[in-house]
Write a protein that holds these residues in place. Structure first.
Motif, PDB file in Angstrom:
ATOM      1  N   MET A 242       0.835  -1.202   0.000  1.00 31.41           N
ATOM      2  CA  MET A 242       0.000   0.000   0.000  1.00 31.41           C
ATOM      3  C   MET A 242       0.868   1.249   0.000  1.00 31.41           C
ATOM      4  O   MET A 242       0.567   2.241  -0.678  1.00 31.41           O
ATOM      5  CB  MET A 242      -0.926   0.003   1.212  1.00 31.41           C
ATOM      6  N   ALA A 243       1.967   1.221   0.765  1.00 29.74           N
ATOM      7  CA  ALA A 243       2.872   2.365   0.802  1.00 29.74           C
ATOM      8  C   ALA A 243       3.488   2.628  -0.565  1.00 29.74           C
ATOM      9  O   ALA A 243       3.716   3.784  -0.948  1.00 29.74           O
ATOM     10  CB  ALA A 243       3.968   2.130   1.846  1.00 29.74           C
ATOM     11  N   LEU A 244       3.745   1.553  -1.327  1.00 35.50           N
ATOM     12  CA  LEU A 244       4.366   1.699  -2.643  1.00 35.50           C
ATOM     13  C   LEU A 244       3.354   2.087  -3.718  1.00 35.50           C
ATOM     14  O   LEU A 244       3.656   2.880  -4.614  1.00 35.50           O
ATOM     15  CB  LEU A 244       5.068   0.394  -3.033  1.00 35.50           C
ATOM     16  N   LEU A 245       2.138   1.508  -3.636  1.00 32.95           N
ATOM     17  CA  LEU A 245       1.129   1.752  -4.662  1.00 32.95           C
ATOM     18  C   LEU A 245       0.316   3.018  -4.398  1.00 32.95           C
ATOM     19  O   LEU A 245      -0.176   3.654  -5.337  1.00 32.95           O
ATOM     20  CB  LEU A 245       0.189   0.551  -4.765  1.00 32.95           C
ATOM     21  N   LYS A 246       0.142   3.361  -3.139  1.00 26.79           N
ATOM     22  CA  LYS A 246      -0.567   4.584  -2.760  1.00 26.79           C
ATOM     23  C   LYS A 246       0.328   5.353  -1.794  1.00 26.79           C
ATOM     24  O   LYS A 246       0.057   5.445  -0.594  1.00 26.79           O
ATOM     25  CB  LYS A 246      -1.919   4.256  -2.114  1.00 26.79           C
ATOM     26  N   PRO A 247       1.422   5.909  -2.319  1.00 28.06           N
ATOM     27  CA  PRO A 247       2.427   6.524  -1.447  1.00 28.06           C
ATOM     28  C   PRO A 247       1.901   7.780  -0.758  1.00 28.06           C
ATOM     29  O   PRO A 247       0.951   8.412  -1.233  1.00 28.06           O
ATOM     30  CB  PRO A 247       3.567   6.851  -2.416  1.00 28.06           C
ATOM     31  N   PRO A 248       2.524   8.155   0.352  1.00 28.21           N
ATOM     32  CA  PRO A 248       2.085   9.348   1.082  1.00 28.21           C
ATOM     33  C   PRO A 248       2.417  10.625   0.320  1.00 28.21           C
ATOM     34  O   PRO A 248       3.102  10.610  -0.710  1.00 28.21           O
ATOM     35  CB  PRO A 248       2.889   9.259   2.392  1.00 28.21           C
ATOM     36  N   GLU A 249       1.931  11.729   0.830  1.00 23.62           N
ATOM     37  CA  GLU A 249       2.153  13.030   0.191  1.00 23.62           C
ATOM     38  C   GLU A 249       3.646  13.289   0.023  1.00 23.62           C
ATOM     39  O   GLU A 249       4.453  13.023   0.919  1.00 23.62           O
ATOM     40  CB  GLU A 249       1.514  14.135   1.033  1.00 23.62           C
ATOM     41  N   GLY A 250       3.983  13.802  -1.126  1.00 22.68           N
ATOM     42  CA  GLY A 250       5.382  14.085  -1.419  1.00 22.68           C
ATOM     43  C   GLY A 250       6.027  13.036  -2.300  1.00 22.68           C
ATOM     44  O   GLY A 250       7.145  13.236  -2.792  1.00 22.68           O
ATOM     45  N   TYR A 251       5.337  11.902  -2.501  1.00 24.84           N
ATOM     46  CA  TYR A 251       5.843  10.825  -3.347  1.00 24.84           C
ATOM     47  C   TYR A 251       4.836  10.524  -4.458  1.00 24.84           C
ATOM     48  O   TYR A 251       3.634  10.740  -4.308  1.00 24.84           O
ATOM     49  CB  TYR A 251       6.066   9.547  -2.540  1.00 24.84           C
ATOM     50  N   SER A 252       5.353   9.996  -5.547  1.00 28.12           N
ATOM     51  CA  SER A 252       4.517   9.494  -6.636  1.00 28.12           C
ATOM     52  C   SER A 252       4.789   8.010  -6.817  1.00 28.12           C
ATOM     53  O   SER A 252       5.865   7.517  -6.451  1.00 28.12           O
ATOM     54  CB  SER A 252       4.827  10.236  -7.943  1.00 28.12           C
ATOM     55  N   VAL A 253       3.806   7.303  -7.384  1.00 23.55           N
ATOM     56  CA  VAL A 253       3.995   5.874  -7.652  1.00 23.55           C
ATOM     57  C   VAL A 253       5.196   5.695  -8.575  1.00 23.55           C
ATOM     58  O   VAL A 253       5.316   6.373  -9.600  1.00 23.55           O
ATOM     59  CB  VAL A 253       2.732   5.265  -8.301  1.00 23.55           C
ATOM     60  N   GLY A 254       6.081   4.809  -8.213  1.00 18.99           N
ATOM     61  CA  GLY A 254       7.270   4.565  -9.019  1.00 18.99           C
ATOM     62  C   GLY A 254       8.511   5.260  -8.497  1.00 18.99           C
ATOM     63  O   GLY A 254       9.621   4.964  -8.938  1.00 18.99           O
ATOM     64  N   GLU A 255       8.352   6.194  -7.532  1.00 16.68           N
ATOM     65  CA  GLU A 255       9.505   6.836  -6.913  1.00 16.68           C
ATOM     66  C   GLU A 255       9.993   5.998  -5.736  1.00 16.68           C
ATOM     67  O   GLU A 255       9.214   5.284  -5.097  1.00 16.68           O
ATOM     68  CB  GLU A 255       9.142   8.237  -6.413  1.00 16.68           C
ATOM     69  N   PHE A 256      11.282   6.104  -5.452  1.00 16.56           N
ATOM     70  CA  PHE A 256      11.829   5.419  -4.287  1.00 16.56           C
ATOM     71  C   PHE A 256      11.309   6.081  -3.010  1.00 16.56           C
ATOM     72  O   PHE A 256      11.412   7.297  -2.844  1.00 16.56           O
ATOM     73  CB  PHE A 256      13.362   5.453  -4.298  1.00 16.56           C
ATOM     74  N   ILE A 257      10.736   5.277  -2.137  1.00 19.35           N
ATOM     75  CA  ILE A 257      10.236   5.747  -0.849  1.00 19.35           C
ATOM     76  C   ILE A 257      11.274   5.389   0.207  1.00 19.35           C
ATOM     77  O   ILE A 257      11.701   4.233   0.303  1.00 19.35           O
ATOM     78  CB  ILE A 257       8.876   5.113  -0.523  1.00 19.35           C
ATOM     79  N   THR A 258      11.686   6.333   0.995  1.00 18.80           N
ATOM     80  CA  THR A 258      12.766   6.111   1.951  1.00 18.80           C
ATOM     81  C   THR A 258      12.365   5.084   3.014  1.00 18.80           C
ATOM     82  O   THR A 258      11.185   4.902   3.325  1.00 18.80           O
ATOM     83  CB  THR A 258      13.159   7.415   2.658  1.00 18.80           C
ATOM     84  N   ASP A 259      13.376   4.457   3.581  1.00 23.02           N
ATOM     85  CA  ASP A 259      13.121   3.477   4.638  1.00 23.02           C
ATOM     86  C   ASP A 259      12.439   4.124   5.839  1.00 23.02           C
ATOM     87  O   ASP A 259      11.589   3.497   6.494  1.00 23.02           O
ATOM     88  CB  ASP A 259      14.431   2.817   5.080  1.00 23.02           C
ATOM     89  N   ASP A 260      12.788   5.365   6.151  1.00 19.22           N
ATOM     90  CA  ASP A 260      12.147   6.042   7.281  1.00 19.22           C
ATOM     91  C   ASP A 260      10.649   6.194   7.051  1.00 19.22           C
ATOM     92  O   ASP A 260       9.836   6.019   7.972  1.00 19.22           O
ATOM     93  CB  ASP A 260      12.785   7.412   7.508  1.00 19.22           C
ATOM     94  N   THR A 261      10.259   6.502   5.812  1.00 23.88           N
ATOM     95  CA  THR A 261       8.832   6.629   5.497  1.00 23.88           C
ATOM     96  C   THR A 261       8.146   5.273   5.573  1.00 23.88           C
ATOM     97  O   THR A 261       7.032   5.150   6.089  1.00 23.88           O
ATOM     98  CB  THR A 261       8.647   7.251   4.107  1.00 23.88           C
ATOM     99  N   VAL A 262       8.818   4.236   5.059  1.00 25.52           N
ATOM    100  CA  VAL A 262       8.261   2.878   5.134  1.00 25.52           C
ATOM    101  C   VAL A 262       8.081   2.468   6.594  1.00 25.52           C
ATOM    102  O   VAL A 262       7.046   1.894   6.973  1.00 25.52           O
ATOM    103  CB  VAL A 262       9.172   1.884   4.393  1.00 25.52           C
ATOM    104  N   ARG A 263       9.057   2.784   7.430  1.00 29.03           N
ATOM    105  CA  ARG A 263       8.941   2.449   8.859  1.00 29.03           C
ATOM    106  C   ARG A 263       7.710   3.113   9.476  1.00 29.03           C
ATOM    107  O   ARG A 263       6.970   2.489  10.241  1.00 29.03           O
ATOM    108  CB  ARG A 263      10.189   2.914   9.619  1.00 29.03           C
TER     109      ARG A 263
END
Length: 323
Positions: A242-263
């Protein structure tokens, strides 16, 4: 097939069969004690499986179970007000020109990889039996025409580099696998020498991802040019997707999401989760995708050196959350 006592039956396709009281379920139960989303019957690499989702266990041959369980031909699923018989038909393994591979043994002999998973080890039921090896030591997985290797335990090498137990490593034509004194080289079934990387073609990436939230995780149906592939993910694995497919504000699908955000999304109460724990979760998600016929290690990509994760979809892919 799931067969009702009075004759109607429901085929279990790539998306699985959802059973529950809610009207959009594939099989709708009328008994008020049935949960809105009560159970999911799906196809995995090991065979048909039922995943209990509701408040109450599901009866399998009269015995209650609240955990996922493989199903055999003739099993009976009991749900309040409903009984479903399981019919399993074994289909012959098809030789896919885009995904057929051969293992060529350095000491002589070659062995076709015609189905998935293809198990190599010393067990009597393994697909390729190597004397004195532990049972099911290596597993080869075919997904989207690509080949992946999984080391279950011990030590093995891929092109001279150690394999990590439990992780999936992509294989291409010409690669070498070395384990316990044996070396196998990967060849294409049709004798082509060029390496194949099916997902490198944008047309082989998912053009749509439909997400359905379930009580103990969720189901994601990916649409590709070759058809649909569905995967059920439990708890944290689903949270990661869900974090990768519906990323939080500031990210778009397909961008690298930082480990801190994933945590913060997957482990909101434990921000000190280590990078190895994140890597383990990613490895398990990739394995679930491969079991569903998707090239998991290609679709879930780690940033060079770690520290970020992204999902790889086709350009202008659509992501929908089913309500």
């Amino acid at each position: 097939m799931l067969v009702l006592p009075d004759g109607p039956s429901r085929r279990v396709g790539p998306s699985g069969v959802l059973i529950g009281r809610q009207k959009d379920c594939d099989i709708v139960a009328l008994d008020p004690s049935v949960s809105r989303r009560h159970a999911l019957v799906r196809i995995t690499a090991e065979g048909a499986e039922v995943v209990p989702l509701g408040r109450e266990p599901i009866a399998i041959n009269g015995k209650p179970s609240d955990k996922p369980q493989l199903l055999a031909d003739g099993d009976v699923l009991g749900i309040p007000g409903m009984t479903l018989s399981v019919q399993v038909e074994a289909q012959p393994a098809a030789s896919d020109a885009a995904g057929g591979y051969v293992l060529v043994r350095a000491r002589g002999g070659s062995f076709g990889v015609a189905h998935t998973p293809f198990v190599i080890g010393g067990g009597p039921t393994d697909d390729l039996i190597v004397k004195k090896w532990p049972a099911a030591l290596l597993q080869l997985h075919l997904a989207q025409g690509e080949l992946f290797v999984e080391l279950r335990e011990g030590k093995a090498e891929h092109n001279g580099e150690p394999l990590e137990p439990g992780a999936l490593a992509p294989l291409t034509v010409g690669d070498e696998l070395t384990c316990l004194g044996e070396t196998f080289t990967i060849h294409h079934a049709r004798g082509r020498d060029a390496a194949t990387t099916a997902v490198s073609s944008r047309s082989d990436l998912p053009i749509k991802a439909e997400i359905e939230l379930l009580p103990r995780g969720g189901r994601i149906v990916f649409t590709l040019a070759i058809g649909e592939r569905a995967v059920y993910l439990s708890d944290r694995r689903f949270d990661l997707m869900m974090a990768l497919l519906k990323p939080p504000e500031g990210y778009s699908v397909g961008e690298f999401i930082t480990d801190d955000t994933v945590r913060s999304i997957v482990w909101p109460r434990n921000p000190a989760v280590s990078r190895p724990e994140i890597n383990m979760l990613i490895s398990r998600c990739r394995k679930d995708l491969v079991d569903a016929g998707l090239a998991g290690p290609r679709l879930i990509e780690r940033a060079p050196g770690g520290g970020g994760t992204r999902i790889t979809l086709a350009a202008k892919a659509v992501v929908v959350v089913k309500t």
